[in-house]
Design an enzyme around this catalytic site. Structure first.
Site, PDB file in Angstrom:
ATOM      1  N   ARG A 114       0.757  -1.170  -0.043  1.00  0.00           N
ATOM      2  CA  ARG A 114       0.212  -0.002  -0.017  1.00  0.00           C
ATOM      3  C   ARG A 114       0.701   1.086   0.100  1.00  0.00           C
ATOM      4  NH1 ARG A 114      -3.033  -2.485   3.705  1.00  0.00           N
ATOM      5  NH2 ARG A 114      -4.549  -3.675   2.684  1.00  0.00           N
ATOM      6  N   LYS A 136       3.211  11.943 -10.841  1.00  0.00           N
ATOM      7  CA  LYS A 136       2.272  11.219 -11.619  1.00  0.00           C
ATOM      8  C   LYS A 136       2.962   9.811 -12.051  1.00  0.00           C
ATOM      9  CE  LYS A 136       0.391  12.906 -15.522  1.00  0.00           C
ATOM     10  NZ  LYS A 136      -0.354  14.143 -16.427  1.00  0.00           N
ATOM     11  N   GLU A 178       9.685  18.823 -24.065  1.00  0.00           N
ATOM     12  CA  GLU A 178       8.942  19.306 -22.693  1.00  0.00           C
ATOM     13  C   GLU A 178       9.133  20.616 -22.069  1.00  0.00           C
ATOM     14  OE1 GLU A 178       6.567  17.194 -21.743  1.00  0.00           O
ATOM     15  OE2 GLU A 178       7.143  14.875 -22.333  1.00  0.00           O
ATOM     16  N   LYS A 223       6.728  23.608 -12.889  1.00  0.00           N
ATOM     17  CA  LYS A 223       5.976  22.573 -12.728  1.00  0.00           C
ATOM     18  C   LYS A 223       5.589  22.310 -11.249  1.00  0.00           C
ATOM     19  CE  LYS A 223       5.587  17.635 -13.723  1.00  0.00           C
ATOM     20  NZ  LYS A 223       5.708  16.360 -14.127  1.00  0.00           N
ATOM     21  N   GLU A 233      -4.742  17.193 -11.075  1.00  0.00           N
ATOM     22  CA  GLU A 233      -4.844  17.208 -12.346  1.00  0.00           C
ATOM     23  C   GLU A 233      -6.387  17.333 -12.743  1.00  0.00           C
ATOM     24  OE1 GLU A 233      -2.443  15.410 -15.332  1.00  0.00           O
ATOM     25  OE2 GLU A 233      -4.037  15.730 -16.734  1.00  0.00           O
ATOM     26  N   ARG A 237      -3.172  21.693 -13.789  1.00  0.00           N
ATOM     27  CA  ARG A 237      -1.953  20.711 -14.150  1.00  0.00           C
ATOM     28  C   ARG A 237      -2.068  20.325 -15.562  1.00  0.00           C
ATOM     29  NH1 ARG A 237       0.804  16.136 -10.451  1.00  0.00           N
ATOM     30  NH2 ARG A 237       2.418  15.336 -12.157  1.00  0.00           N
ATOM     31  N   ASN A 241      -0.128  18.917 -20.419  1.00  0.00           N
ATOM     32  CA  ASN A 241      -0.501  17.866 -21.598  1.00  0.00           C
ATOM     33  C   ASN A 241      -0.581  18.703 -22.885  1.00  0.00           C
ATOM     34  OD1 ASN A 241      -0.622  15.515 -20.203  1.00  0.00           O
ATOM     35  ND2 ASN A 241      -2.394  16.442 -19.050  1.00  0.00           N
ATOM     36  N   HIS A 244       0.297  16.779 -25.813  1.00  0.00           N
ATOM     37  CA  HIS A 244       0.239  15.364 -25.525  1.00  0.00           C
ATOM     38  C   HIS A 244      -1.058  14.462 -26.037  1.00  0.00           C
ATOM     39  CE1 HIS A 244       3.365  16.533 -23.177  1.00  0.00           C
ATOM     40  NE2 HIS A 244       3.794  15.200 -22.672  1.00  0.00           N
ATOM     41  N   HIS A 248       0.040  11.563 -27.811  1.00  0.00           N
ATOM     42  CA  HIS A 248      -0.520   9.929 -27.238  1.00  0.00           C
ATOM     43  C   HIS A 248      -0.976   9.163 -28.232  1.00  0.00           C
ATOM     44  CE1 HIS A 248      -0.554  11.228 -22.847  1.00  0.00           C
ATOM     45  NE2 HIS A 248       0.779  11.226 -23.201  1.00  0.00           N
ATOM     46  N   HIS A 261       9.181   9.771 -26.793  1.00  0.00           N
ATOM     47  CA  HIS A 261       8.076  10.577 -26.530  1.00  0.00           C
ATOM     48  C   HIS A 261       8.095  11.982 -26.769  1.00  0.00           C
ATOM     49  CE1 HIS A 261       4.693  11.977 -23.548  1.00  0.00           C
ATOM     50  NE2 HIS A 261       5.927  12.676 -23.173  1.00  0.00           N
TER      51      HIS A 261
HETATM   52  N1  LIG Z   1       5.300  11.264 -14.843  1.00  0.00           N
HETATM   53  C1  LIG Z   1       5.384  12.380 -15.556  1.00  0.00           C
HETATM   54  O1  LIG Z   1       4.831  13.507 -15.091  1.00  0.00           O
HETATM   55  C2  LIG Z   1       5.767  12.131 -16.859  1.00  0.00           C
HETATM   56  C3  LIG Z   1       6.189  13.639 -17.557  1.00  0.00           C
HETATM   57  C4  LIG Z   1       6.608  13.390 -18.682  1.00  0.00           C
HETATM   58  C5  LIG Z   1       7.008  12.209 -19.400  1.00  0.00           C
HETATM   59  N2  LIG Z   1       6.737  11.050 -18.632  1.00  0.00           N
HETATM   60  C6  LIG Z   1       6.978   9.585 -19.109  1.00  0.00           C
HETATM   61  O2  LIG Z   1       8.430   9.632 -19.341  1.00  0.00           O
HETATM   62  C7  LIG Z   1       8.824   8.599 -20.232  1.00  0.00           C
HETATM   63  C8  LIG Z   1       9.849   9.210 -21.262  1.00  0.00           C
HETATM   64  O3  LIG Z   1      10.985   9.261 -20.452  1.00  0.00           O
HETATM   65  P1  LIG Z   1      12.504   9.456 -21.134  1.00  0.00           P
HETATM   66  O4  LIG Z   1      12.324  10.390 -22.346  1.00  0.00           O
HETATM   67  O5  LIG Z   1      13.481   9.781 -20.024  1.00  0.00           O
HETATM   68  O6  LIG Z   1      12.624   7.966 -21.673  1.00  0.00           O
HETATM   69  P2  LIG Z   1      13.395   6.456 -21.212  1.00  0.00           P
HETATM   70  O7  LIG Z   1      13.291   6.625 -19.858  1.00  0.00           O
HETATM   71  O8  LIG Z   1      13.018   5.547 -22.105  1.00  0.00           O
HETATM   72  O9  LIG Z   1      15.005   6.971 -21.618  1.00  0.00           O
HETATM   73  C9  LIG Z   1      15.398   7.201 -22.872  1.00  0.00           C
HETATM   74  C10 LIG Z   1      16.622   6.436 -23.118  1.00  0.00           C
HETATM   75  O10 LIG Z   1      17.648   6.783 -22.746  1.00  0.00           O
HETATM   76  C11 LIG Z   1      18.530   5.852 -22.072  1.00  0.00           C
HETATM   77  N3  LIG Z   1      19.263   6.697 -20.737  1.00  0.00           N
HETATM   78  C12 LIG Z   1      18.625   7.256 -19.790  1.00  0.00           C
HETATM   79  N4  LIG Z   1      19.768   7.979 -19.092  1.00  0.00           N
HETATM   80  C13 LIG Z   1      20.554   7.733 -19.785  1.00  0.00           C
HETATM   81  C14 LIG Z   1      22.223   8.353 -19.776  1.00  0.00           C
HETATM   82  N5  LIG Z   1      22.319   9.220 -18.631  1.00  0.00           N
HETATM   83  N6  LIG Z   1      22.831   8.304 -20.777  1.00  0.00           N
HETATM   84  C15 LIG Z   1      22.685   7.298 -21.718  1.00  0.00           C
HETATM   85  N7  LIG Z   1      21.323   6.757 -21.836  1.00  0.00           N
HETATM   86  C16 LIG Z   1      20.426   7.067 -20.967  1.00  0.00           C
HETATM   87  C17 LIG Z   1      17.375   4.719 -21.343  1.00  0.00           C
HETATM   88  O11 LIG Z   1      17.934   3.498 -21.097  1.00  0.00           O
HETATM   89  C18 LIG Z   1      16.606   4.911 -22.775  1.00  0.00           C
HETATM   90  O12 LIG Z   1      16.999   3.987 -23.649  1.00  0.00           O
HETATM   91  C19 LIG Z   1       7.431   8.373 -21.131  1.00  0.00           C
HETATM   92  O13 LIG Z   1       6.909   7.123 -20.745  1.00  0.00           O
HETATM   93  C20 LIG Z   1       6.547   9.614 -20.374  1.00  0.00           C
HETATM   94  O14 LIG Z   1       5.387   9.063 -20.458  1.00  0.00           O
HETATM   95  C21 LIG Z   1       6.181  11.147 -17.556  1.00  0.00           C
HETATM   96 ZN   LIG Z   2       5.612  14.295 -21.760  1.00  0.00          ZN
END
Ligand SMILES: NC(=O)c1ccc[n+]([C@@H]2O[C@H](COP(=O)([O-])OP(=O)(O)OC[C@H]3O[C@@H](n4cnc5c(N)ncnc54)[C@H](O)[C@@H]3O)[C@@H](O)[C@H]2O)c1
Ligand SMILES: [Zn+2]
Length: 357
Positions: A114, A136, A178, A223, A233, A237, A241, A244, A248, A261
């Site tokens: 939990r 989130k 972003e 943020k 949200e 908030r 998006n 987005h 998506h 992304h």
């Molecule tokens: N929770 C939220 O508020 C929120 C906001 C925006 C995005 N997201 C989510 O985040 C995700 C995208 O995140 P992302 O772009 O970081 O993608 P990711 O986590 O897939 O990382 C991108 C790539 O970079 C590699 N990598 C990471 N750090 C590295 C480093 N320092 N050196 C070399 N390689 C590295 C990873 O292994 C991966 O292959 C999506 O799923 C999206 O939905 C969430």
């Molecule tokens: Zn995003």
């Protein structure tokens, strides 16, 4: 360097922007700790981060890399690691990786017994400016992106731009989408500074630019303010998006493979701007300013919509749609936005038609 504090109704936590990798910061758990990463990031950084963890025992869980693994199977794997190593409610999970890892660790720690605490060490620009802050967390399933999840705030976030040295230029650009998104909706002055930032094409010059860290900090500050006002949200908030709602669908239609992304978000921003221009909330000049910056960051990829009706119907799966009413976040000039749920199907189709030619 500064520590920002994120204050929500239920908790408050620090976002430390500093040289985490090279200073004496320790992450302390009162009980056990489980660090979660993927093979790529673990190979680069696990040996540097492990000595910084003070816990009764430290366990490592390596999940497969990639958005296509941001699913319930990976969550199950993290939970298995936690149960097999007998983590308890005072144990800590630690996310070491990009947004995929921080989203999954937030979720897994939020449902393990939990809910236990987690700390985030974001290693991509996108995760540093956006995903790791705000609590989130979710995973994808066959119906779409981030459809399963919860709100669970981390207990601390450590941001170090040194992690970005090993990140590909393509990933850095995706993170900039972003940053741009946040500034278009909230801060014209910061948008202007972003226009003056070094191009990410030469990575070292970009990372060494003195303008970068203040912009990362500004993104997080905005943020933080948004999350403080609207953690769940129900209002402001949703502005995060921007782009987005379209992105998506693009990600889903391309099976999360063709675009990162952030790249999909950039296309989504262009689509949202087309709609905003149609409705008169963004001038042609403002739209051009945004698209010029997207192009400078190498984020001007095109997307062809094959089936307009199918694309339109996919909007109804979006979490922001209520009682069959579509909701779009559209820029109001640069530095403002509005949430619009009064846009007719004809207007939306007219926007999509620009991408079907
Ligand atoms: N929770 C939220 O508020 C929120 C906001 C925006 C995005 N997201 C989510 O985040 C995700 C995208 O995140 P992302 O772009 O970081 O993608 P990711 O986590 O897939 O990382 C991108 C790539 O970079 C590699 N990598 C990471 N750090 C590295 C480093 N320092 N050196 C070399 N390689 C590295 C990873 O292994 C991966 O292959 C999506 O799923 C999206 O939905 C969430
Ligand atoms: Zn995003």
């Amino acid at each position: 360097m500064p520590t920002l504090t994120i204050q929500t109704l239920s908790t408050s936590y620090p976002v430390v922007i500093d040289e985490f990798l090279h200073n004496d910061t320790c992450i302390i758990s009162q009980s056990k700790a489980l660090i979660v990463s993927n093979p790529k990031v673990a190979g680069l950084y696990l040996h540097k981060v492990l000595p910084k963890i003070q816990a009764q025992e430290v366990f490592v869980c390596i999940v497969p890399d990639g958005e296509e693994h941001k699913n319930m199977q990976s969550i199950e794997q993290i939970l298995q690691c936690a149960f097999a190593n007998r983590l308890d409610r005072k144990s800590l999970m630690i996310a070491l990786g990009g947004g995929v890892i921080s989203d999954m660790v937030g979720f897994a720690s939020g449902i393990f017994e939990r809910g236990i605490s987690y700390v985030s060490i974001p290693t991509t620009l996108l995760a540093q400016v956006d995903a790791s802050v705000g609590g989130k967390c979710g995973v994808n399933n066959a119906y779409g992106k981030n459809l399963i999840g919860l709100f669970h705030q981390p207990s601390a976030v450590y941001i170090d731009k040194e992690f970005l040295r090993t990140l590909s230029t393509r990933e850095i650009k995706a993170g900039l989408a972003e940053v741009l998104k946040i500034f278009v909706c909230f801060d014209e002055q910061a948008f202007t500074k972003l226009e003056m930032l070094e191009s990410p094409e030469s990575k070292d010059a970009f990372l060494d630019s003195s303008a970068l860290l203040p912009l990362i900090q500004r993104s997080i500050e905005i943020k933080a303010k948004v999350v403080e006002q609207d953690e769940r949200e129900s209002g402001i908030r949703a502005a995060l998006n921007y782009g987005h709602t379209f992105a998506h669908i693009i990600e889903m239609q391309t099976h999360y493979k063709r675009f990162l992304h952030g790249q999909a978000v950039a296309i989504g921003i262009a689509m949202a701007n087309t709609l905003a221009q149609q409705l008169g909330s963004l001038s042609a000049a403002e739209s051009k300013r945004i698209s010029t910056l997207l192009a400078r960051f190498g984020l001007d990829e095109s997307y062809h919509i094959d089936d307009i009706e199918a694309f339109y119907q996919a909007f109804f799966l979006d979490k922001k749609s209520h009682s069959n009413k579509l909701c779009f976040i559209l820029p109001e000039g640069i530095g403002g936005f509005s949430l619009r749920d009064d846009i007719s199907k004809e207007q939306i189709i007219a926007c999509l038609q620009h991408y079907a030619r």
